[in-house]
Scaffold this motif. Structure first.
Motif, PDB file in Angstrom:
ATOM      1  N   THR A  25       0.718  -1.199  -0.043  1.00  0.00           N
ATOM      2  CA  THR A  25      -0.049   0.064   0.093  1.00  0.00           C
ATOM      3  C   THR A  25       0.817   1.282  -0.048  1.00  0.00           C
ATOM      4  O   THR A  25       0.577   2.262  -0.593  1.00  0.00           O
ATOM      5  N   SER A 142      -6.635   0.808  10.563  1.00  0.00           N
ATOM      6  CA  SER A 142      -6.896  -0.404  10.104  1.00  0.00           C
ATOM      7  C   SER A 142      -8.140  -0.693  10.873  1.00  0.00           C
ATOM      8  O   SER A 142      -8.579  -0.156  11.909  1.00  0.00           O
ATOM      9  N   PRO A 186      -8.088   0.853   6.299  1.00  0.00           N
ATOM     10  CA  PRO A 186      -8.348  -0.223   5.376  1.00  0.00           C
ATOM     11  C   PRO A 186      -8.733  -1.594   6.043  1.00  0.00           C
ATOM     12  O   PRO A 186      -8.554  -1.764   7.108  1.00  0.00           O
ATOM     13  N   ILE A 189      -6.196  -5.735   2.524  1.00  0.00           N
ATOM     14  CA  ILE A 189      -5.527  -5.442   1.398  1.00  0.00           C
ATOM     15  C   ILE A 189      -4.839  -6.472   0.678  1.00  0.00           C
ATOM     16  O   ILE A 189      -4.021  -7.090   1.285  1.00  0.00           O
ATOM     17  N   ALA A 229      -9.365  -5.389  -0.967  1.00  0.00           N
ATOM     18  CA  ALA A 229      -8.928  -4.339  -1.521  1.00  0.00           C
ATOM     19  C   ALA A 229      -7.483  -4.532  -2.317  1.00  0.00           C
ATOM     20  O   ALA A 229      -6.825  -5.123  -1.909  1.00  0.00           O
ATOM     21  N   VAL A 234      -6.736   1.968  -1.963  1.00  0.00           N
ATOM     22  CA  VAL A 234      -6.413   2.765  -0.901  1.00  0.00           C
ATOM     23  C   VAL A 234      -5.536   3.996  -1.168  1.00  0.00           C
ATOM     24  O   VAL A 234      -5.710   5.198  -0.764  1.00  0.00           O
ATOM     25  N   THR A 255     -13.138   4.894   6.439  1.00  0.00           N
ATOM     26  CA  THR A 255     -12.737   3.351   6.466  1.00  0.00           C
ATOM     27  C   THR A 255     -13.014   2.886   5.054  1.00  0.00           C
ATOM     28  O   THR A 255     -14.187   3.246   4.299  1.00  0.00           O
ATOM     29  N   ILE A 256     -12.107   2.075   4.389  1.00  0.00           N
ATOM     30  CA  ILE A 256     -12.108   1.602   2.988  1.00  0.00           C
ATOM     31  C   ILE A 256     -11.890   0.024   3.428  1.00  0.00           C
ATOM     32  O   ILE A 256     -10.967  -0.582   3.087  1.00  0.00           O
ATOM     33  N   ASP A 257     -13.159  -0.729   3.394  1.00  0.00           N
ATOM     34  CA  ASP A 257     -12.880  -1.990   3.650  1.00  0.00           C
ATOM     35  C   ASP A 257     -13.998  -2.996   2.952  1.00  0.00           C
ATOM     36  O   ASP A 257     -14.246  -4.171   3.108  1.00  0.00           O
TER      37      ASP A 257
END
Length: 264
Positions: A25, A142, A186, A189, A229, A234, A255-257
């Motif tokens: 990432t 996280s 995230p 990933i 992801a 991200v 949040t990117i999940d």
């Protein structure tokens, strides 16, 4: 007054530092910022196998206070300032087995990496940001800060929860002084390390990579979007958050999940 943004070169003239920027990432974030026109410095303990001439590399173990100070001194000495600081360094090397197998060293090392390294870097670079009333700090946390996996990564989850809370508190202090502070959390990933882990699970369980991937997603409670992801997912979010387009955003956790967290 309407603002006009040049998305292809919107970070031109900016100096960015991305920790842990040689792989996964961090590498994707560094390349995303560089492609937007920023001068990008990356740090890691080891020299990357593949070099990108556009990225300026500094070897450092940020778990050590002296190494953090070395990075601060070298960056400010050579570039004069940092406009964008992305605290991406993080990870867990603790064994599975729950609380009983974790030593003080496991806890201390994990907290150094995931919480104290960002704290020290912020402390080193914030004075010049505040003096110029300009800067953006991103903390990569996280979803484990809210959804801990107690059997395998409890110290990591606790450190990331601390980072999220610290980030919010710091934003309250420095946003009135011109510095935006944001958190990106995230989910799973699919980095090179995650790919290797999936391959090991597939081999040990005599299943396919697809089945192993599905088993990991199920262990997380499911990923509604149907996949982990990509690092670039991200990186794209971070690229937006550090840009002028996001100049009203501070003190917020993104949040990117893929929908993993089951609560609002």
């Amino acid at each position: 007054m309407e603002q006009v943004f040049n998305f292809n070169d919107e970070l031109s003239g900016k100096i960015a530092l991305v920790t842990g920027g040689t792989k996964g990432t961090g590498k994707a974030i560094a390349e995303r910022l560089s492609n937007a026109g920023a001068i990008v410095i990356i740090t890691a303990r080891n020299v990357p196998k593949e070099t990108n001439k556009k990225l300026h590399f500094i070897s450092a173990d940020l778990c050590k206070p002296s190494e953090t100070q070395k990075v601060v001194s070298e960056v400010l000495g050579k570039f004069g300032r940092v406009d964008i600081l992305v605290n991406n360094l993080g990870g867990s090397e603790t064994q599975s087995g729950g609380f009983a197998v974790l030593s003080d060293q496991d806890w201390e090392q994990t907290i150094q990496t995931n919480l104290l390294a960002p704290v020290r870097l912020d402390r080193g670079f914030l004075p010049q940001m505040i003096k110029r009333r300009s800067g953006v700090i991103i903390h990569i946390a996280s979803i484990q800060g809210k959804l801990p996996l107690h059997n395998s990564t409890l110290p990591y989850a606790a450190a990331k929860a601390g980072l999220i809370n610290y980030s919010k508190g710091l934003s309250k202090e420095v946003s009135p002084k011109g510095v935006r502070v944001l958190t990106v959390s995230p989910g799973w990933i699919m980095t090179t390390s995650a790919t290797r882990m999936t391959e090991r699970i597939a081999e040990s369980s005599n299943t396919t990579i697809e089945q192993a991937t599905q088993s990991i997603m199920e262990a997380l409670g499911g990923i509604p979007i149907g996949r982990p992801a990509h690092p670039e997912d991200v990186a794209e979010l971070v690229g937006f958050l550090v840009s002028p387009r996001a100049n009203y955003l501070t003190g917020t956790e993104f949040t990117i999940d893929g929908g993993t967290i089951p609560t609002i």
